[in-house]
Design a protein around this motif. Structure first.
Motif, PDB file in Angstrom:
ATOM      1  N   ASP A  18       0.763  -1.293  -0.137  1.00  0.00           N
ATOM      2  CA  ASP A  18       0.023  -0.064   0.083  1.00  0.00           C
ATOM      3  C   ASP A  18       0.892   1.358   0.078  1.00  0.00           C
ATOM      4  O   ASP A  18       0.633   2.101  -0.602  1.00  0.00           O
ATOM      5  N   ALA A  19       1.832   1.154   0.802  1.00  0.00           N
ATOM      6  CA  ALA A  19       2.767   2.197   0.913  1.00  0.00           C
ATOM      7  C   ALA A  19       3.574   2.396  -0.487  1.00  0.00           C
ATOM      8  O   ALA A  19       3.681   3.822  -1.157  1.00  0.00           O
ATOM      9  N   LEU A  20       3.831   1.377  -1.164  1.00  0.00           N
ATOM     10  CA  LEU A  20       4.763   1.551  -2.513  1.00  0.00           C
ATOM     11  C   LEU A  20       3.451   2.236  -3.541  1.00  0.00           C
ATOM     12  O   LEU A  20       4.038   2.956  -4.256  1.00  0.00           O
ATOM     13  N   ALA A  21       2.379   1.570  -3.600  1.00  0.00           N
ATOM     14  CA  ALA A  21       1.392   2.135  -4.298  1.00  0.00           C
ATOM     15  C   ALA A  21       1.040   3.614  -4.213  1.00  0.00           C
ATOM     16  O   ALA A  21       1.036   4.494  -5.118  1.00  0.00           O
ATOM     17  N   SER A  22       0.997   4.040  -2.797  1.00  0.00           N
ATOM     18  CA  SER A  22       0.881   5.705  -2.705  1.00  0.00           C
ATOM     19  C   SER A  22       1.833   6.179  -3.170  1.00  0.00           C
ATOM     20  O   SER A  22       1.694   7.176  -3.954  1.00  0.00           O
ATOM     21  N   ALA A  23       3.153   5.836  -2.875  1.00  0.00           N
ATOM     22  CA  ALA A  23       4.355   6.328  -3.512  1.00  0.00           C
ATOM     23  C   ALA A  23       4.434   6.458  -5.150  1.00  0.00           C
ATOM     24  O   ALA A  23       4.549   7.603  -5.717  1.00  0.00           O
ATOM     25  N   ALA A  24       3.966   5.285  -5.712  1.00  0.00           N
ATOM     26  CA  ALA A  24       3.833   5.514  -7.045  1.00  0.00           C
ATOM     27  C   ALA A  24       2.914   6.436  -8.001  1.00  0.00           C
ATOM     28  O   ALA A  24       3.001   6.882  -8.679  1.00  0.00           O
ATOM     29  N   SER A  25       1.908   6.472  -7.094  1.00  0.00           N
ATOM     30  CA  SER A  25       0.627   7.436  -7.633  1.00  0.00           C
ATOM     31  C   SER A  25       1.054   9.046  -7.231  1.00  0.00           C
ATOM     32  O   SER A  25       1.132   9.675  -8.126  1.00  0.00           O
ATOM     33  N   VAL A  26       1.803   9.232  -6.188  1.00  0.00           N
ATOM     34  CA  VAL A  26       2.234  10.524  -6.102  1.00  0.00           C
ATOM     35  C   VAL A  26       3.274  10.942  -6.907  1.00  0.00           C
ATOM     36  O   VAL A  26       3.411  11.952  -7.577  1.00  0.00           O
ATOM     37  N   LEU A  27       4.241   9.908  -7.253  1.00  0.00           N
ATOM     38  CA  LEU A  27       5.235  10.300  -8.244  1.00  0.00           C
ATOM     39  C   LEU A  27       4.983  10.393  -9.746  1.00  0.00           C
ATOM     40  O   LEU A  27       5.504  11.377 -10.334  1.00  0.00           O
ATOM     41  N   GLY A  28       3.716   9.533 -10.048  1.00  0.00           N
ATOM     42  CA  GLY A  28       3.314   9.538 -11.249  1.00  0.00           C
ATOM     43  C   GLY A  28       2.597  11.136 -11.678  1.00  0.00           C
ATOM     44  O   GLY A  28       2.624  11.391 -12.359  1.00  0.00           O
ATOM     45  N   ARG A  29       1.806  11.512 -10.424  1.00  0.00           N
ATOM     46  CA  ARG A  29       1.152  12.892 -10.351  1.00  0.00           C
ATOM     47  C   ARG A  29       2.407  13.903 -10.400  1.00  0.00           C
ATOM     48  O   ARG A  29       2.118  14.805 -11.323  1.00  0.00           O
TER      49      ARG A  29
END
Length: 409
Positions: A85-96
């Motif tokens: 979940d933490a990695l998915a959140s990071a991937a989403s933020v970095l993509g934005r």
């Protein structure tokens, strides 16, 4: 007897020789004019990218690579649900972050965020090649070199590797702050604060020790940290900030919570460093007052009371940091307001008001980064990092990609 004197005067040139010199001079003038015309007609080389553009390109490429790296780590089998979940959140933020930087006018083509880390998506240097003045993550003031490919630890695709690469990217953004213009500095500091939040989240989920970015102390100046400058450092009367009553700082969704006098990246719109400091001071004072009021109405020993007490201590440290920055910059802050009106419904549920004051404080810190002189931007960025954590704590369900820049989120 007088002897005749022989004349030694040479005979004069025939008139026909003069035209030869005239023709030679005319030819020389024509050749010079032709050469000048040819040079003027040559296409002028276009100016190279500025330090600000190099820094934005590097940040864009690093964010895209880090998003791919986080997605790659998310897919590994050894990670737990919390880490995923933490990695998915990071991937989403970095993509934005990468998408917003790619949408700016004149942005270069970024690395494809969908590329996996194993194919090199997170291992190279920034697309800008070399920086404006050194390596990006070394703290040497680079504005362009990438950072996500060096200084990392742990196995490939592990949470520790992602945390290390995020921290290296944060360091690169902080190192570029003195070299760029004000609005770019605010954007880079906000982006770095968002990445720092994600690094902390992954480290906490994976049980890792958080890696601290290379940040100066809140009172760092060009000559070193000092909470009170020597008398010779402030010649004449200190600069005074505008009174808050004339700074339009009372606008907000609740009409009672102060907000910055101008958008957070408006350093070019005339917001002075002194006025930006005053806006931060007032926003942090409003946060302190609102938290004190909420804490007095919280059940003793409850989780809400503990969280609000911790946030209150953090905002008080922010106020201390503002005072140190103002003192080091020879700025006299206005007297703080005696109190602030809380919105209706505060007694029933203070959570929205607490989130609003935390966001207002973060916006004021981002504005301060953009308005600060180059040698004080790092200290202002540290305040933005702390404000970003307070925003995330006030609204845990939505960690911002750009703390302090609501329009970018």
């Amino acid at each position: 007897m007088i002897e005749p004197v022989n004349s030694t005067t040479p005979p004069t040139d025939p008139p026909r020789r003069a035209w030869r010199y005239w023709v030679a001079g005319a030819v020389a003038v024509l050749v010079a004019l032709g050469t000048a015309t040819a040079v003027a007609l040559q296409p002028q080389p276009s100016p190279g990218p500025s330090r600000s553009e190099l820094a934005l390109r590097s940040a864009q490429d690093d964010a895209a690579r880090l998003a791919a790296w986080a997605r790659s780590a998310e897919g590994t089998r050894q990670t737990t649900a919390g880490v995923r979940d933490a990695l998915a959140s990071a991937a989403s933020v970095l993509g934005r972050q990468a998408s917003l930087l790619a949408s700016r006018p004149g942005a270069s083509a970024s690395a494809d965020p969908s590329r996996s880390a194993s194919s090199g998506g997170a291992s190279g240097s920034g697309a800008s090649g070399s920086g404006a003045s050194g390596s990006g993550a070394s703290g040497s003031g680079s504005a362009g070199s990438g950072s996500t490919g060096s200084g990392s630890t742990g196995s490939a695709g592990s949470p520790g590797e992602v945390v290390a690469r995020l921290t290296a990217s944060v360091d690169a953004r902080l190192a570029a702050l003195p070299d760029v213009d004000g609005p770019t500095a605010a954007l880079l500091a906000s982006l770095a604060a968002g990445q720092s939040l994600q690094a902390d989240g992954i480290a906490a989920a994976a049980g890792l020790s958080p890696q601290q970015p290379q940040q100066p102390s809140a009172a760092t100046t060009a000559t070193g940290p000092s909470s009170t400058p020597p008398p010779s450092a402030c010649p004449g009367a200190p600069a005074a900030a505008s009174p808050p009553a004339t700074a339009a700082t009372r606008q907000s969704a609740a009409a009672t919570i102060p907000s910055p006098a101008a958008p957070a990246v408006s350093a070019a719109s005339g917001v002075s460093f002194a006025d930006a400091l005053a806006a931060v001071d007032r926003a942090e004072a409003a946060s302190e007052y609102t938290l004190e009021t909420a804490l007095a109405r919280s059940a003793q020993g409850s989780s809400d009371a503990a969280a609000r007490a911790a946030a209150l201590d953090a905002h008080r440290r922010q106020l201390t940091a503002v005072a140190a920055l103002a003192s080091a910059a020879c700025v006299t802050l206005p007297a703080q307001d005696a109190g602030f009106a809380v919105p209706q419904g505060f007694a029933t549920d203070p959570t929205p008001a607490l989130a609003a004051v935390a966001e207002s404080a973060a916006e004021s810190w981002a504005q301060l980064v953009g308005a600060a002189p180059a040698d004080r931007r790092g200290a202002a960025a540290q305040g933005l990092f702390a404000a970003g954590k307070l925003v995330a704590g006030a609204a845990p369900s939505s960690a911002p990609a750009f703390p302090g820049l609501p329009a970018a989120n």
